[in-house]
Design an enzyme around this catalytic site. Structure first.
Site, PDB file in Angstrom:
ATOM      1  N   SER A 128      -1.675 -10.677  18.443  1.00 50.72           N
ATOM      2  CA  SER A 128      -0.532 -11.442  18.334  1.00 50.72           C
ATOM      3  C   SER A 128      -1.302 -12.878  17.895  1.00 50.72           C
ATOM      4  CB  SER A 128       0.076 -11.570  19.678  1.00 50.72           C
ATOM      5  OG  SER A 128       1.139 -12.591  19.347  1.00 50.72           O
ATOM      6  N   LYS A 133       0.252  -9.008  14.426  1.00 49.63           N
ATOM      7  CA  LYS A 133       1.666  -9.644  14.699  1.00 49.63           C
ATOM      8  C   LYS A 133       1.437 -11.168  14.620  1.00 49.63           C
ATOM      9  CE  LYS A 133       3.787 -10.624  19.009  1.00 49.63           C
ATOM     10  NZ  LYS A 133       4.229 -10.193  20.299  1.00 49.63           N
ATOM     11  N   LYS A 156       3.598 -14.947  14.522  1.00 47.95           N
ATOM     12  CA  LYS A 156       4.604 -15.263  15.019  1.00 47.95           C
ATOM     13  C   LYS A 156       5.221 -16.294  13.946  1.00 47.95           C
ATOM     14  CE  LYS A 156       3.901 -14.855  19.576  1.00 47.95           C
ATOM     15  NZ  LYS A 156       5.108 -14.375  20.437  1.00 47.95           N
ATOM     16  N   ASP A 161       7.118 -12.014  15.178  1.00 43.55           N
ATOM     17  CA  ASP A 161       7.524 -12.229  16.370  1.00 43.55           C
ATOM     18  C   ASP A 161       8.283 -13.670  16.342  1.00 43.55           C
ATOM     19  OD1 ASP A 161       8.665 -12.509  19.010  1.00 43.55           O
ATOM     20  OD2 ASP A 161       6.710 -12.402  20.018  1.00 43.55           O
ATOM     21  N   GLU A 206      10.434  -8.908  15.918  1.00 42.38           N
ATOM     22  CA  GLU A 206      10.639  -8.937  17.563  1.00 42.38           C
ATOM     23  C   GLU A 206      11.454 -10.094  17.796  1.00 42.38           C
ATOM     24  OE1 GLU A 206       6.652  -8.938  19.377  1.00 42.38           O
ATOM     25  OE2 GLU A 206       7.307  -9.672  21.202  1.00 42.38           O
ATOM     26  N   ASP A 240      12.281  -8.093  23.110  1.00 42.78           N
ATOM     27  CA  ASP A 240      11.273  -8.686  24.038  1.00 42.78           C
ATOM     28  C   ASP A 240      11.783  -9.319  25.249  1.00 42.78           C
ATOM     29  OD1 ASP A 240       9.175 -10.167  25.508  1.00 42.78           O
ATOM     30  OD2 ASP A 240       8.099 -10.977  23.852  1.00 42.78           O
ATOM     31  N   LYS A 249       7.049  -5.464  29.006  1.00 43.87           N
ATOM     32  CA  LYS A 249       5.949  -6.350  29.751  1.00 43.87           C
ATOM     33  C   LYS A 249       6.358  -6.286  31.314  1.00 43.87           C
ATOM     34  CE  LYS A 249       5.728 -10.124  26.222  1.00 43.87           C
ATOM     35  NZ  LYS A 249       6.249 -11.432  25.699  1.00 43.87           N
ATOM     36  N   GLY A 298       2.112  -8.990  26.038  1.00 40.38           N
ATOM     37  CA  GLY A 298       1.243  -9.558  26.916  1.00 40.38           C
ATOM     38  C   GLY A 298       1.926 -10.853  27.053  1.00 40.38           C
TER      39      GLY A 298
HETATM   40  O1  OSB Z   1       6.537 -13.205  22.779  1.00 32.29           O
HETATM   41  O2  OSB Z   1       4.975 -11.741  22.918  1.00 32.29           O
HETATM   42  C1  OSB Z   1       5.438 -12.867  23.152  1.00 32.29           C
HETATM   43  C2  OSB Z   1       2.821 -15.300  24.379  1.00 32.29           C
HETATM   44  C3  OSB Z   1       3.305 -15.820  25.466  1.00 32.29           C
HETATM   45  C4  OSB Z   1       4.686 -15.915  25.456  1.00 32.29           C
HETATM   46  C5  OSB Z   1       5.363 -14.737  24.644  1.00 32.29           C
HETATM   47  C6  OSB Z   1       4.704 -14.140  23.991  1.00 32.29           C
HETATM   48  C7  OSB Z   1       3.440 -14.117  23.581  1.00 32.29           C
HETATM   49  C8  OSB Z   1       2.407 -13.318  22.668  1.00 32.29           C
HETATM   50  C9  OSB Z   1       1.029 -13.243  22.895  1.00 32.29           C
HETATM   51  O3  OSB Z   1       2.846 -12.936  21.482  1.00 32.29           O
HETATM   52  C10 OSB Z   1       0.799 -11.876  23.951  1.00 32.29           C
HETATM   53  C11 OSB Z   1      -0.811 -12.015  24.329  1.00 32.29           C
HETATM   54  O4  OSB Z   1      -1.598 -12.035  23.578  1.00 32.29           O
HETATM   55  O5  OSB Z   1      -0.946 -11.935  25.637  1.00 32.29           O
HETATM   56 MG    MG Z   2       7.552 -11.493  21.784  1.00 34.18          MG
END
Ligand code: OSB
Ligand code: MG
Length: 378
Positions: free
Chosen positions: A126, A152, A154, A179, A204, A229, A253, A281
């Protein structure tokens, strides 16, 4: 509570994360220790729960009420946690630490006790919002070369099609997703429809963190599958999301849904619906990362998850073992329980605050009246 500086600034639509304050729980019983961490943030930016709120609930109520009792199985512990509404991240800490204890008591790795079917987890990565498209491509390139199975990105309103187009042009064959962390509304439907041209595996959580109905409306207007999510906190949410058509993919999660039992119910329901699952995560330390890895061994985790190498996040992790991806696959620790051991020297350096709650401690918050747990029906 630990103060863990992240090796990079992780920018999402809701803010820039530079460190995590991690509540780490150790449960002790029969000479064994079980570990879990909370995935809530210090501020309610992802969902409502916060670190200070979780610590108050754990220290003032959950732990004083549970310690000293004996629970024969995780299901028995779950019944004791069931009267409490919401607060699933805080409840998950107790439930997950108990699963670690339980599996250690049985002398088995957690993944076997959960019923997993694989010993390596195909994973993706991510990537936070970067200053420009070229920086996004350069960052993605490093992970593609390492063999990560999915990238992925953001996104947020005004920063979506540009990075997606750049990464798709640079890597036409990769599994690519985005995401939004709830940054859009239905008024942005056209911007989201524009992403249909890039062959994304899913989008996402485009809409509100607590919404299902608008996501169902949006899904009818998109070709790209929606993955939920934030909106998924329970198997009940999952059933509603899937019957409404609000999602075609689920990001699970374990720390968000109240623990491994609820996670497994969501797993079983998505399997029945033929809806693919992947393990998200929350920038976990080795303890939460290990829990995520064990859960990801279940059959329906068929899409690459977010459990990238621990060394990407931490200069020094709090466990002795490295949780490192090789060729896009995260190996599953195979000692008893979560199969990782704490690094006491690192822990001492990063611990900001420590509380011990003993059996017999009085709850700070008045006791609940005796009441039967609600039926577990969905
Ligand atoms: O939306 O999945 C998410 C990190 C912090 C809060 C929300 C998210 C995320 C990530 C990274 O996308 C997940 C990771 O690398 O642990
Ligand atoms: Mg997410």
């Amino acid at each position: 509570m630990l103060d863990m500086p992240i090796r990079f600034a992780f920018e999402t639509s809701f803010g820039v994360m530079r460190r995590r304050y991690v509540p780490l729980l150790t449960l002790r019983a029969n000479g064994l220790e079980g570990y879990a961490e909370g995935v809530m943030d210090h501020l309610p930016l992802y969902r409502e729960e916060t670190v200070p709120g979780a610590l108050a609930l754990l220290e003032g109520q959950l732990l004083p009420r549970l310690l000293g009792q004996s629970f024969a199985t995780p299901e028995a512990l779950a019944l004791a946690l069931a009267p409490y509404r919401g607060n699933r991240m805080a409840r998950a800490m107790v439930e997950m630490a108990f699963w670690d204890l339980w599996a250690k008591h049985l002398g088995l790795p957690l993944w076997r006790v959960l019923g997993g079917v694989r010993t390596g987890i195909p994973v993706g990565v991510s990537l936070g919002i970067q200053p420009n498209a070229q920086a996004t491509v350069d960052l993605a390139a490093g992970f593609v070369v390492q063999g990560y199975r999915r990238v992925k990105l953001k996104i947020k309103p005004g920063w979506d099609e540009e990075p997606v187009r750049a990464v798709r042009e640079a890597f036409p064959g990769i599994q690519l997703t985005v995401d939004a962390n709830s940054a859009y509304t239905l008024a942005d439907t056209a911007a989201l429809q524009a992403l249909d041209a890039y062959g994304l595996k899913y989008i996402e959580q485009p809409l509100a963190f607590d919404d299902l109905v608008d996501h169902a409306d949006l899904q009818r207007r998109l070709r790209t599958p929606i993955c939920l999510d934030e909106s998924i906190t329970s198997v009940a949410d999952t059933r509603k999301a899937l019957t409404l058509g609000a999602a075609r993919v689920i990001n699970l999660k374990v720390g968000r849904v109240g623990g491994h039992l609820e996670a497994r119910r969501i797993h079983d329901l998505t399997l029945a619906f033929g809806v693919p699952l992947w393990c998200g995560g929350m920038v976990e330390t080795g303890v939460g990362r290990a829990h995520n890895i064990h859960l990801s061994t279940l059959e329906n985790f068929t899409l690459p998850g977010d459990t990238s190498s621990a060394s990407r996040y931490w200069e020094r992790d709090i466990i002795q073992e490295g949780l490192e991806v090789a060729g896009g696959v995260m190996p599953v620790p195979d000692g008893p329980g979560i199969g990782v051991t704490l690094d006491r020297a690192v822990l001492d350096r990063v611990t900001r605050q420590q509380t011990t709650v003993r059996a017999g401690a009085r709850p700070r918050i008045d006791d609940l009246p005796d009441q039967p747990p609600p039926d577990e029906v969905y």
